[in-house]
Design a protein around this motif. Structure first.
Motif, PDB file in Angstrom:
ATOM      1  N   PRO A  75       0.732  -0.918   0.319  1.00 58.94           N
ATOM      2  CA  PRO A  75       0.070   0.016   0.193  1.00 58.94           C
ATOM      3  C   PRO A  75       0.403   1.155   0.261  1.00 58.94           C
ATOM      4  CG  PRO A  75      -0.827  -1.180   1.741  1.00 58.94           C
ATOM      5  CD  PRO A  75       0.407  -2.035   1.207  1.00 58.94           C
ATOM      6  N   THR A  76       1.931   1.513   0.601  1.00 60.70           N
ATOM      7  CA  THR A  76       2.511   2.725   1.176  1.00 60.70           C
ATOM      8  C   THR A  76       3.151   2.517  -0.075  1.00 60.70           C
ATOM      9  OG1 THR A  76       2.939   2.329   3.264  1.00 60.70           O
ATOM     10  CG2 THR A  76       4.175   3.695   2.587  1.00 60.70           C
ATOM     11  N   GLY A  77       3.752   1.868  -0.488  1.00 60.36           N
ATOM     12  CA  GLY A  77       4.888   2.237  -2.175  1.00 60.36           C
ATOM     13  C   GLY A  77       4.274   2.494  -3.065  1.00 60.36           C
ATOM     14  N   VAL A  89      10.445  -1.743  -7.133  1.00 62.68           N
ATOM     15  CA  VAL A  89      10.878  -2.521  -7.297  1.00 62.68           C
ATOM     16  C   VAL A  89      10.386  -3.739  -6.371  1.00 62.68           C
ATOM     17  CG1 VAL A  89      12.703  -4.569  -6.665  1.00 62.68           C
ATOM     18  CG2 VAL A  89      13.614  -1.847  -8.078  1.00 62.68           C
ATOM     19  N   GLU A  90       9.350  -5.191  -6.061  1.00 59.38           N
ATOM     20  CA  GLU A  90       8.199  -5.828  -5.855  1.00 59.38           C
ATOM     21  C   GLU A  90       8.804  -6.381  -5.679  1.00 59.38           C
ATOM     22  OE1 GLU A  90       5.710  -4.719  -3.390  1.00 59.38           O
ATOM     23  OE2 GLU A  90       5.890  -7.752  -3.291  1.00 59.38           O
ATOM     24  N   ARG A  91       9.198  -7.940  -4.671  1.00 55.97           N
ATOM     25  CA  ARG A  91       9.164  -8.794  -4.084  1.00 55.97           C
ATOM     26  C   ARG A  91       7.819  -9.765  -4.653  1.00 55.97           C
ATOM     27  NH1 ARG A  91      10.283 -10.475   2.386  1.00 55.97           N
ATOM     28  NH2 ARG A  91      12.013  -9.959   1.219  1.00 55.97           N
ATOM     29  N   ARG A  92       6.434 -10.121  -4.630  1.00 56.04           N
ATOM     30  CA  ARG A  92       5.967 -10.316  -5.198  1.00 56.04           C
ATOM     31  C   ARG A  92       5.602 -10.250  -6.713  1.00 56.04           C
ATOM     32  NH1 ARG A  92       1.177  -8.259  -2.571  1.00 56.04           N
ATOM     33  NH2 ARG A  92       2.039  -6.642  -1.455  1.00 56.04           N
ATOM     34  N   ALA A  93       4.951 -11.482  -7.142  1.00 57.80           N
ATOM     35  CA  ALA A  93       4.884 -11.959  -8.769  1.00 57.80           C
ATOM     36  C   ALA A  93       4.110 -10.491  -8.840  1.00 57.80           C
ATOM     37  CB  ALA A  93       5.397 -13.256 -10.011  1.00 57.80           C
ATOM     38  N   GLY A 149       5.949   3.729   6.124  1.00 56.76           N
ATOM     39  CA  GLY A 149       4.631   2.656   5.918  1.00 56.76           C
ATOM     40  C   GLY A 149       5.768   1.833   7.217  1.00 56.76           C
ATOM     41  N   ASP A 150       5.593   0.708   7.268  1.00 58.05           N
ATOM     42  CA  ASP A 150       5.584  -0.394   7.977  1.00 58.05           C
ATOM     43  C   ASP A 150       6.662  -0.785   8.119  1.00 58.05           C
ATOM     44  OD1 ASP A 150       3.003  -1.615   8.969  1.00 58.05           O
ATOM     45  OD2 ASP A 150       3.405  -3.214   8.093  1.00 58.05           O
ATOM     46  N   ALA A 151       7.890  -0.246   7.352  1.00 60.28           N
ATOM     47  CA  ALA A 151       9.802  -0.253   6.290  1.00 60.28           C
ATOM     48  C   ALA A 151       9.532   1.387   8.892  1.00 60.28           C
ATOM     49  CB  ALA A 151       9.539   0.894   5.530  1.00 60.28           C
TER      50      ALA A 151
HETATM   51  C1  LIG Z   1      -3.106  -8.982  11.042  1.00 62.26           C
HETATM   52  C2  LIG Z   1      -3.281  -8.127  10.613  1.00 62.26           C
HETATM   53  C3  LIG Z   1      -4.403  -6.815  10.585  1.00 62.26           C
HETATM   54  C4  LIG Z   1      -4.290  -5.977   9.846  1.00 62.26           C
HETATM   55  N1  LIG Z   1      -5.514  -5.021   9.804  1.00 62.26           N
HETATM   56  C5  LIG Z   1      -5.123  -3.327   9.671  1.00 62.26           C
HETATM   57  C6  LIG Z   1      -6.402  -2.498   9.587  1.00 62.26           C
HETATM   58  O1  LIG Z   1      -7.118  -3.289   9.641  1.00 62.26           O
HETATM   59  N2  LIG Z   1      -6.023  -1.504   9.037  1.00 62.26           N
HETATM   60  C7  LIG Z   1      -5.035  -0.847   8.694  1.00 62.26           C
HETATM   61  O2  LIG Z   1      -4.653   0.410   8.494  1.00 62.26           O
HETATM   62  N3  LIG Z   1      -3.842  -2.486   9.081  1.00 62.26           N
HETATM   63  C8  LIG Z   1      -3.811  -3.139   9.651  1.00 62.26           C
HETATM   64  N4  LIG Z   1      -3.017  -3.716   9.387  1.00 62.26           N
HETATM   65  C9  LIG Z   1      -1.166  -3.745   8.641  1.00 62.26           C
HETATM   66  C10 LIG Z   1      -1.038  -3.186   7.255  1.00 62.26           C
HETATM   67  O3  LIG Z   1      -1.568  -4.862   7.107  1.00 62.26           O
HETATM   68  C11 LIG Z   1       0.572  -3.034   7.489  1.00 62.26           C
HETATM   69  O4  LIG Z   1       0.643  -1.724   8.728  1.00 62.26           O
HETATM   70  C12 LIG Z   1       0.270  -2.531   5.337  1.00 62.26           C
HETATM   71  O5  LIG Z   1      -0.124  -3.520   5.667  1.00 62.26           O
HETATM   72  C13 LIG Z   1       1.865  -1.513   6.093  1.00 62.26           C
HETATM   73  O6  LIG Z   1       2.355  -1.326   4.394  1.00 62.26           O
HETATM   74  P1  LIG Z   1       3.054  -1.201   3.493  1.00 62.26           P
HETATM   75  O7  LIG Z   1       3.232  -0.904   1.819  1.00 62.26           O
HETATM   76  O8  LIG Z   1       4.225  -0.214   4.413  1.00 62.26           O
HETATM   77  O9  LIG Z   1       4.213  -2.821   3.858  1.00 62.26           O
HETATM   78  P2  LIG Z   1       3.540  -4.364   3.809  1.00 62.26           P
HETATM   79  O10 LIG Z   1       1.893  -3.902   3.384  1.00 62.26           O
HETATM   80  O11 LIG Z   1       4.122  -5.215   3.552  1.00 62.26           O
HETATM   81  O12 LIG Z   1       4.680  -3.730   2.145  1.00 62.26           O
HETATM   82  C14 LIG Z   1       5.221  -4.397   1.469  1.00 62.26           C
HETATM   83  C15 LIG Z   1       6.044  -4.168   0.559  1.00 62.26           C
HETATM   84  O13 LIG Z   1       7.151  -5.424   0.565  1.00 62.26           O
HETATM   85  C16 LIG Z   1       7.571  -5.872  -0.023  1.00 62.26           C
HETATM   86  N5  LIG Z   1       9.525  -6.402   0.034  1.00 62.26           N
HETATM   87  C17 LIG Z   1       9.515  -6.688   1.226  1.00 62.26           C
HETATM   88  N6  LIG Z   1      11.163  -6.899   1.103  1.00 62.26           N
HETATM   89  C18 LIG Z   1      11.205  -6.797  -0.178  1.00 62.26           C
HETATM   90  C19 LIG Z   1      12.417  -5.649  -0.836  1.00 62.26           C
HETATM   91  N7  LIG Z   1      13.346  -6.612  -0.546  1.00 62.26           N
HETATM   92  N8  LIG Z   1      12.657  -6.114  -2.074  1.00 62.26           N
HETATM   93  C20 LIG Z   1      11.359  -5.777  -2.737  1.00 62.26           C
HETATM   94  N9  LIG Z   1       9.947  -5.931  -2.455  1.00 62.26           N
HETATM   95  C21 LIG Z   1      10.307  -6.519  -1.082  1.00 62.26           C
HETATM   96  C22 LIG Z   1       6.600  -6.789   0.404  1.00 62.26           C
HETATM   97  O14 LIG Z   1       6.933  -7.904  -0.792  1.00 62.26           O
HETATM   98  C23 LIG Z   1       5.181  -6.342   0.442  1.00 62.26           C
HETATM   99  O15 LIG Z   1       4.740  -6.220  -1.652  1.00 62.26           O
HETATM  100  C24 LIG Z   1      -2.924  -5.253   9.803  1.00 62.26           C
HETATM  101  C25 LIG Z   1      -2.147  -5.926   9.107  1.00 62.26           C
HETATM  102  C26 LIG Z   1      -2.013  -7.675  10.049  1.00 62.26           C
HETATM  103  C27 LIG Z   1      -1.343  -8.336  10.495  1.00 62.26           C
END
Ligand SMILES: Cc1cc2nc3c(=O)[nH]c(=O)nc-3n(C[C@H](O)[C@H](O)[C@H](O)COP(=O)(O)OP(=O)(O)OC[C@H]3O[C@@H](n4cnc5c(N)ncnc54)[C@H](O)[C@@H]3O)c2cc1C
Length: 488
Positions: A13-15, A32-36, A271-273
């Motif tokens: 979502p963040t990226g 760059v995304e790990r998932r296909a 984001g989560d990072a």
């Molecule tokens: C059970 C559960 C319920 C949740 N419920 C909620 C909710 O209701 N509401 C809410 O706001 N949040 C919720 N969250 C949190 C939410 O899922 C995360 O905060 C959100 O996914 C973060 O998005 P992100 O893009 O920062 O990270 P991620 O979603 O983790 O995305 C990171 C991406 O980077 C890719 N990646 C990782 N490492 C590499 C690499 N080295 N090279 C290339 N690609 C890479 C991964 O494949 C992934 O696609 C929940 C989480 C969980 C576990």
């Protein structure tokens, strides 16, 4: 070596949101995304809070999500409902929409903006120098960028390789989450007991069940199995309801950590990072999205050389406190998920408190993200807060404030004498709109504020300045946020 001014590690979502923001500003950005593909193993996040819907509305794409989910009151504090139906926003609700569907819709928008995605490979390392970053991918390819954005989730390689500390709190609870088939129909709903909260609910396909259940053993780190899930179910419910297969099993904890810095030279985190916490209250995806919207236009202006690099420091200054507050509220909410006599007493006290209007409004505004207030200085209460989406009247007809933000360009709204403001040296960067507005200016929690004569709105929807056209502070605000004036 292939070059892109910005490379984003991670297309979650963040990226994706960051890529969309940069592409709108004309930046050549790649992910760059790990998932296909965009498909997620499980459903993960359950929805969006009001401010995230507003942010998507600011880009003209909210309807794509609203049409695919269920509009409802999603806000809660550790399960204690917090409705926002009386809030002064067009979106006085949340949206129930699973993360896998959310990502598909967002990815389709990013696709329309023609952002290249290097799929099925990892960022494995990088080296930054004074002019850019060399990024290594797992297929042996290297990319060169001016900036690397780590949106690669809680275990972020980018954060670790950049040497950014991730201080916080170790887990105190561990939870299994799964989507399974069972031969018996379980007792659906949320149950709270001395082992914590566990919930079973039917999935949309009618055949599978979503299980969220706390496990006793905190030390488990490997991938959980069907057997692990069965044992935990038997421990908390006395049966596994004939558990027979799972399409997804995962584990999450309440480990709570935040990056000490969101920037290290040419590397940024979002984001989560940058922050992890227990998902109670459903805020993680939402604040990641909003990190991206704060960072996107700033990074674009630096890359496009309209603003100095120092603008990027405002990203950490503004967004670090927002996540720090979410970390605090999730730790408090997690403490309330226990169920013993004392915690129950505290929970009842909180329920009583949150049934009162003022506390309910404050907590609901916090969880929904509508109360975010960046410290941009003294003055009018609008400064640093999100602009309300007002119905304006212009010489060209009616227009909503959020519609003016669709291209992610700043807006100077002149509500005084038409033609009374001259910003010629910034005319290439800023939309100057003469408009009328007759209603009240009302902000969540704050209430009605004095109607401003002119408002400078950043692309993320936050107000940078309020005044009138003769105010010397306008020049200063324009320079601070949108770069020095263009000389003829
Ligand atoms: C059970 C559960 C319920 C949740 N419920 C909620 C909710 O209701 N509401 C809410 O706001 N949040 C919720 N969250 C949190 C939410 O899922 C995360 O905060 C959100 O996914 C973060 O998005 P992100 O893009 O920062 O990270 P991620 O979603 O983790 O995305 C990171 C991406 O980077 C890719 N990646 C990782 N490492 C590499 C690499 N080295 N090279 C290339 N690609 C890479 C991964 O494949 C992934 O696609 C929940 C989480 C969980 C576990």
């Amino acid at each position: 070596m292939t070059e892109h001014p910005v490379v984003i590690a991670g297309g979650g979502p963040t990226g994706l949101m960051l890529a969309g923001e940069l592409a709108l500003a004309g930046v050549d950005v790649a992910i760059v995304e790990r998932r296909a593909g965009q498909v997620l193993d499980g459903s993960r996040a359950g929805g969006l809070h009001s401010r995230s819907i507003e942010v998507l509305d600011q880009r003209g794409i909210a309807d794509r999500f609203l049409s695919q989910g269920q509009v409802t009151q999603v806000g809660s504090f550790s399960g204690i409902p917090l409705h926002i139906s009386d809030f002064p926003t067009r979106h006085n609700y949340g949206l129930a929409l699973w993360q896998n569907r959310f990502e598909e819709i967002l990815a389709a928008w990013v696709g329309e903006l023609e952002v290249p995605i290097y799929r099925g490979r990892d960022v494995t390392g990088f080296a930054q120098d004074s002019t850019g970053v060399d990024i290594q991918l797992s297929d042996g390819v290297s990319l060169r960028a001016e900036y690397l954005a780590g949106c690669d989730g809680g275990r972020s390689l980018v954060r670790k390789e950049a040497g950014i500390e991730f201080p916080g709190w170790e887990p105190s609870i561990s939870t299994l989450i799964a989507e399974v088939e069972m031969s018996e129909e379980p007792e659906f709903g949320i149950r709270r007991d001395d082992k914590g909260v566990h919930a079973l609910g039917p999935l949309d396909d009618g055949a599978r069940v979503r299980v969220v259940v706390r496990e006793e053993d905190l030390g488990q780190t490997g991938e959980p199995t069907l057997r692990d899930l069965s044992e935990v179910l038997v421990a908390v419910r006395g049966t596994d309801y004939g558990l027979r297969s799972a399409t997804w099993i995962s584990r999450f904890t309440d480990m709570t950590r935040q990056a000490a810095s969101y920037r290290e030279g040419r590397v940024l985190l979002a984001g989560d990072a940058a922050h992890v916490h227990y998902p109670v209250g459903g805020q993680g995806l939402n604040i990641g999205l909003q990190d991206a919207v704060n960072l996107g236009w700033k990074l674009a202006q630096v890359v496009n050389e309209t603003s100095p690099e120092t603008l990027l420091d405002t990203y950490h200054a503004e967004r670090h406190p927002v996540a720090a507050r979410v970390l605090q509220n999730t730790m408090a909410q997690t403490a309330l998920t226990r169920s013993d006599d004392r915690t129950d007493a505290l929970r009842n006290t909180m329920s009583e408190l949150l049934s009162m209007d003022e506390p309910r409004k404050r907590f609901a505004a916090m969880v929904s993200g509508l109360d975010v207030h960046y410290e941009l200085g003294e003055g009018h209460p609008l400064v640093g807060r999100r602009t309300p989406d007002l119905d304006l009247v212009t010489a060209d007809g009616p227009v909503r404030v959020f519609t003016l933000l669709h291209d992610a360009r700043p807006v100077l709204l002149n509500l005084g004498e038409p033609g009374g403001i001259d910003i010629a040296p910034w005319a290439d960067r800023i939309q100057l709109v003469d408009a009328e507005y007759v209603g009240a200016w009302e902000l969540p929690v704050v209430g009605v504020v004095t109607a401003p004569t002119a408002v400078l709105i950043r692309p993320d929807g936050h107000v940078a300045w309020v005044g009138d056209g003769t105010d010397p502070g306008l020049r200063e605000a324009l320079t601070t946020w949108f770069g020095p004036p263009t000389t003829a």
